[in-house]
Design an enzyme around this catalytic site. Structure first.
Site, short mmCIF file in Angstrom:
data_model
loop_
_atom_site.label_atom_id
_atom_site.label_comp_id
_atom_site.label_asym_id
_atom_site.label_seq_id
_atom_site.Cartn_x
_atom_site.Cartn_y
_atom_site.Cartn_z
N PHE A 150 -21.17 -12.64 55.54
CA PHE A 150 -20.96 -11.28 56.06
C PHE A 150 -19.78 -10.58 55.42
CE2 PHE A 150 -23.49 -13.37 59.24
CZ PHE A 150 -24.39 -12.40 59.62
N CYS A 261 -26.09 -4.65 48.64
CA CYS A 261 -26.64 -5.24 49.86
C CYS A 261 -27.47 -4.29 50.72
CB CYS A 261 -25.51 -5.83 50.68
SG CYS A 261 -24.77 -7.25 49.86
P1 NAD Z 1 -23.88 -11.60 42.16
O1 NAD Z 1 -24.96 -10.99 41.36
O2 NAD Z 1 -22.51 -11.00 42.13
O3 NAD Z 1 -23.73 -13.14 41.79
C1 NAD Z 1 -24.80 -14.02 41.61
C2 NAD Z 1 -24.41 -15.04 40.55
O4 NAD Z 1 -25.43 -16.03 40.46
C3 NAD Z 1 -24.26 -14.44 39.15
O5 NAD Z 1 -23.00 -14.81 38.61
C4 NAD Z 1 -25.42 -15.06 38.35
O6 NAD Z 1 -25.10 -15.29 37.00
C5 NAD Z 1 -25.60 -16.37 39.10
N1 NAD Z 1 -26.91 -17.00 38.93
C6 NAD Z 1 -28.14 -16.42 38.85
N2 NAD Z 1 -29.10 -17.36 38.72
C7 NAD Z 1 -28.47 -18.57 38.72
C8 NAD Z 1 -28.90 -19.92 38.62
N3 NAD Z 1 -30.20 -20.21 38.52
N4 NAD Z 1 -27.98 -20.89 38.65
C9 NAD Z 1 -26.66 -20.60 38.76
N5 NAD Z 1 -26.18 -19.35 38.86
C10 NAD Z 1 -27.08 -18.35 38.84
O7 NAD Z 1 -24.43 -11.61 43.66
P2 NAD Z 1 -23.56 -11.54 45.00
O8 NAD Z 1 -23.15 -10.14 45.27
O9 NAD Z 1 -22.53 -12.61 44.98
O10 NAD Z 1 -24.69 -11.89 46.08
C11 NAD Z 1 -25.22 -13.19 46.23
C12 NAD Z 1 -26.02 -13.24 47.52
O11 NAD Z 1 -25.15 -13.01 48.64
C13 NAD Z 1 -27.11 -12.19 47.62
O12 NAD Z 1 -28.19 -12.70 48.33
C14 NAD Z 1 -26.45 -11.09 48.43
O13 NAD Z 1 -27.38 -10.31 49.12
C15 NAD Z 1 -25.60 -11.90 49.39
N6 NAD Z 1 -24.42 -11.19 49.91
C16 NAD Z 1 -23.68 -10.39 49.10
C17 NAD Z 1 -22.55 -9.77 49.59
C18 NAD Z 1 -21.73 -8.86 48.74
O14 NAD Z 1 -20.92 -8.11 49.30
N7 NAD Z 1 -21.85 -8.88 47.44
C19 NAD Z 1 -22.17 -9.97 50.94
C20 NAD Z 1 -22.93 -10.81 51.72
C21 NAD Z 1 -24.06 -11.42 51.20
#
Ligand code: NAD
Length: 436
Positions: A150, A261
Site C-alpha cells: 500500500f 497504479c
Molecule cells: P516497476 O515497474 O517499478 O518495477 C518492476 C520491476 O520488475 C522492474 O525493475 C522490472 O525490470 C522487473 N521485472 C520484470 N519482469 C521481471 C522478471 N521476470 N524477473 C525479475 N524482475 C522482473 O513496478 P512497481 O511500481 O514496483 O510495481 C510492482 C507491483 O507493485 C505492481 O503490481 C504494482 O501495481 C504494485 N504496487 C505499486 C505501487 C507503486 O506505488 N509503484 C504501490 C503498491 C503496489
C-alpha cells in the site's frame, strides 16, 4: 531472516531496502541488467525521499545485494517476495505473465520450504495460479501468501516503515508465524497486521485503490459543477472534509489521477468484475471522468488563444504524476503536452525530479530547463504537478519573464485573490477565473 525480492522497481527496491534496514539479509533480483549493475555500484535508480540514505547504508553493511540470477538470488531465502509489474493487458485486465513466469521458474529451483509472498497488485485468484505454477515442477513444501503493498510513491519509505495496516492473505499457520516475525519490527507500537484469506487480501488492494480513485473523480465532478454554478470548490472541500465520516484527505480536485497504479487497478477491477458477470458501474464512471479530466485544461487553453496555438510557447511546471517522485507513468502532464504539441505549440517544461524520465518518454519534442528558464517569453504557464517549490515562487520574476501573465493551474496551487492582485490571468479547477 534471508529474503529475496524479485523485481526491483519502486516497490521492490523500497521493500528490499526497508527489510534490510530492519536487520534482514536481502537479495534483490531483476531482469534489467543495467539496473542491477547501477544498484550494485551504489547508484540509486529511482527518486524516493529518504530511500538513498538507507539504500547506501545497507549496501555498505552487506545486507543488501543485487543480481540478475533468480536461482542464485533465492538460494538461501526462506522468504521470496514478488514485486513484479502487473501492467494492463490489451483488454484492461492485469497482465500476470511476469508473475507466472517467475512462479514457473521458482518451481524448478526450490527444493526446501519457502514462503512466496506476492506484493504485486493482482486479481483475485492469482495466489492459486501461482501455487499451481510452482507445483507443476516442485516437490518441496511451500506457501503462497498474498501481501499487497500500500505504499505511496513520494512517501514510500515512511509508509513502509509505519504502515497503516499490513494485509496478509494466507491459510497457513506456518506462513502466518513467519510473516508476523518479518513485520514485527514495524509493529512495535501496535500490531496492525490483518490476516485474512488470499482472495480477500487480493481484493482489498483493488478496493482500496478504486475507492481512492472514486474520491478523486467525485471531487473533479463537484469542481465542474462549481464552475457552472459559480461556487468555489476549495470552500466546498473544507465543508465536506470537516465531516469525520468523509475525512479531509483525497478531496483535492485537479487534472485527474495518473501513476502506475490507480488507472490500471481501476481498469483491472472493472475487468475482473465483468469476468464474474458483474458490471461495476461506479468504477466505469470513475475512469470516464478521469479520462476527460486529464485533458480538461486543453480546451480552456485553446479557447483563451482563440483556437490558435500554432507557435505559442506553453511552459509546463510539473511532469511527475504527483509531487516527490520521478515517476511519469500515466502522468496527466504527458497527456496535456502531447495534445498541445498536436496543436502546434512549443513546450518548455520543468520538473524537480522527472526530467530524465520525460526526456526518455517524449524525446527531443519538448524543451526541458530550469523552473524560471522555461517561462522565459512564454504565452502561458500550465501547472500540472503540485510540487512544493511551485507554491511560493518569485512572482515578480515570473511577471518579468513571461510574455503574457497567463496561468492554467491544474492543481489549484495559488490563492485567487493573490493572483488577481498580482495581475495574472489565472484559471484553476472548480474556482472562478481571475484576471487583472
Ligand atoms: P516497476 O515497474 O517499478 O518495477 C518492476 C520491476 O520488475 C522492474 O525493475 C522490472 O525490470 C522487473 N521485472 C520484470 N519482469 C521481471 C522478471 N521476470 N524477473 C525479475 N524482475 C522482473 O513496478 P512497481 O511500481 O514496483 O510495481 C510492482 C507491483 O507493485 C505492481 O503490481 C504494482 O501495481 C504494485 N504496487 C505499486 C505501487 C507503486 O506505488 N509503484 C504501490 C503498491 C503496489
Amino acid at each position: 531472516m534471508r529474503i529475496a525480492v524479485v523485481g526491483t522497481g519502486y516497490v521492490g527496491l523500497v521493500t528490499g531496502t526497508c527489510f534490510a534496514e530492519s536487520g534482514n539479509t536481502v537479495t534483490c533480483i531483476d531482469i534489467d541488467a543495467d539496473k542491477v549493475k547501477k544498484l550494485s555500484k551504489g547508484e540509486i535508480t529511482i527518486y524516493e525521499p529518504g530511500l538513498e540514505k538507507l539504500f547506501l547504508r545497507n549496501l555498505r553493511e552487506d545486507r543488501l545485494k543485487f543480481t540478475t540470477e533468480l536461482a542464485g538470488g533465492v538460494k538461501d531465502s526462506l522468504l521470496i517476495i514478488l514485486a513484479l509489474p502487473t501492467p494492463p493487458g490489451g483488454d484492461g485486465s492485469a497482465d500476470l505473465s511476469a508473475i507466472l513466469k517467475v512462479a514457473d521458474d521458482l518451481g524448478k529451483i526450490i527444493s526446501d520450504y519457502r514462503v512466496i509472498i506476492d506484493k504485486s497488485t493482482v486479481p483475485v485468484g492469482t495466489a492459486e495460479k501461482v501455487q499451481t505454477a510452482i507445483s507443476a515442477n516442485c516437490k518441496a513444501e511451500f506457501d503462497v501468501v498474498s501481501n499487497p503493498e500500500f505504499l505511496r510513491e513520494g512517501f514510500a519509505v515512511e509508509d513502509f516503515m509505519k504502515p497503516d495496516r499490513v494485509i496478509v492473505g494466507t491459510g497457513s499457520q506456518k506462513a502466518r508465524k513467519i510473516i508476523s516475525d518479518l513485520y514485527a519490527p514495524f509493529m512495535r507500537q501496535d500490531n496492525r497486521i490483518i490476516f485474512m484469506d488470499e482472495r480477500s487480501a487480493e481484493l482489498t488492494k483493488y478496493a482500496a485503490n478504486s475507492f481512492l480513485a472514486t474520491k478523486i473523480s467525485f471531487m473533479n465532478e463537484v469542481a465542474i459543477l462549481c464552475e457552472k454554478f459559480g461556487a468555489d470548490v476549495d470552500l466546498i472541500r473544507r465543508g465536506l472534509g470537516t465531516d469525520e465520516r468523509i475525512g479531509k484527505r483525497f478531496l483535492f480536485p485537479g487534472i485527474g489521477f495518473g501513476g502506475s497504479c490507480f488507472p490500471k487497478d481501476v481498469k483491472a477491477l472493472v475487468k475482473s468484475a465483468k469476468g464474474v458477470d458483474y458490471e461495476f458501474k461506479i468504477l466505469q464512471a470513475v475512469m470516464e471522468v478521469n479520462e476527460k479530466q486529464k485533458l480538461s485544461l486543453v480546451p480552456r487553453i485553446k479557447k483563451y488563444f482563440n483556437n490558435d496555438l500554432k507557435g505559442k510557447k506553453i511552459a509546463v511546471w510539473g511532469l511527475a504524476f504527483k509531487p516527490n517522485t520521478d515517476d511519469i507513468r500515466e502522468a496527466p502532464s504527458l497527456f496535456i503536452i502531447r495534445e498541445l504539441l498536436k496543436e502546434g505549440s512549443q513546450i518548455a517544461a520543468f520538473d524537480p525530479e522527472a526530467m530524465a524520465n520525460t526526456r526518455r518518454e517524449l524525446g527531443e519534442n519538448i524543451e526541458l530547463g530550469g523552473q524560471y528558464d522555461v517561462i522565459k517569453n512564454c504565452d502561458a504557464l500550465v501547472i500540472a504537478t503540485e510540487w512544493n517549490e511551485f507554491r511560493t515562487p518569485d512572482f515578480d520574476k515570473m511577471s518579468s519573464l513571461m510574455k503574457r501573465k497567463v496561468i492554467f493551474d491544474g492543481r489549484n496551487v495559488y490563492e485567487l485573490q493573490k493572483m488577481k492582485e498580482l495581475g495574472f490571468y489565472y484559471e484553476s479547477i472548480g474556482r472562478k477565473t481571475v484576471s487583472a
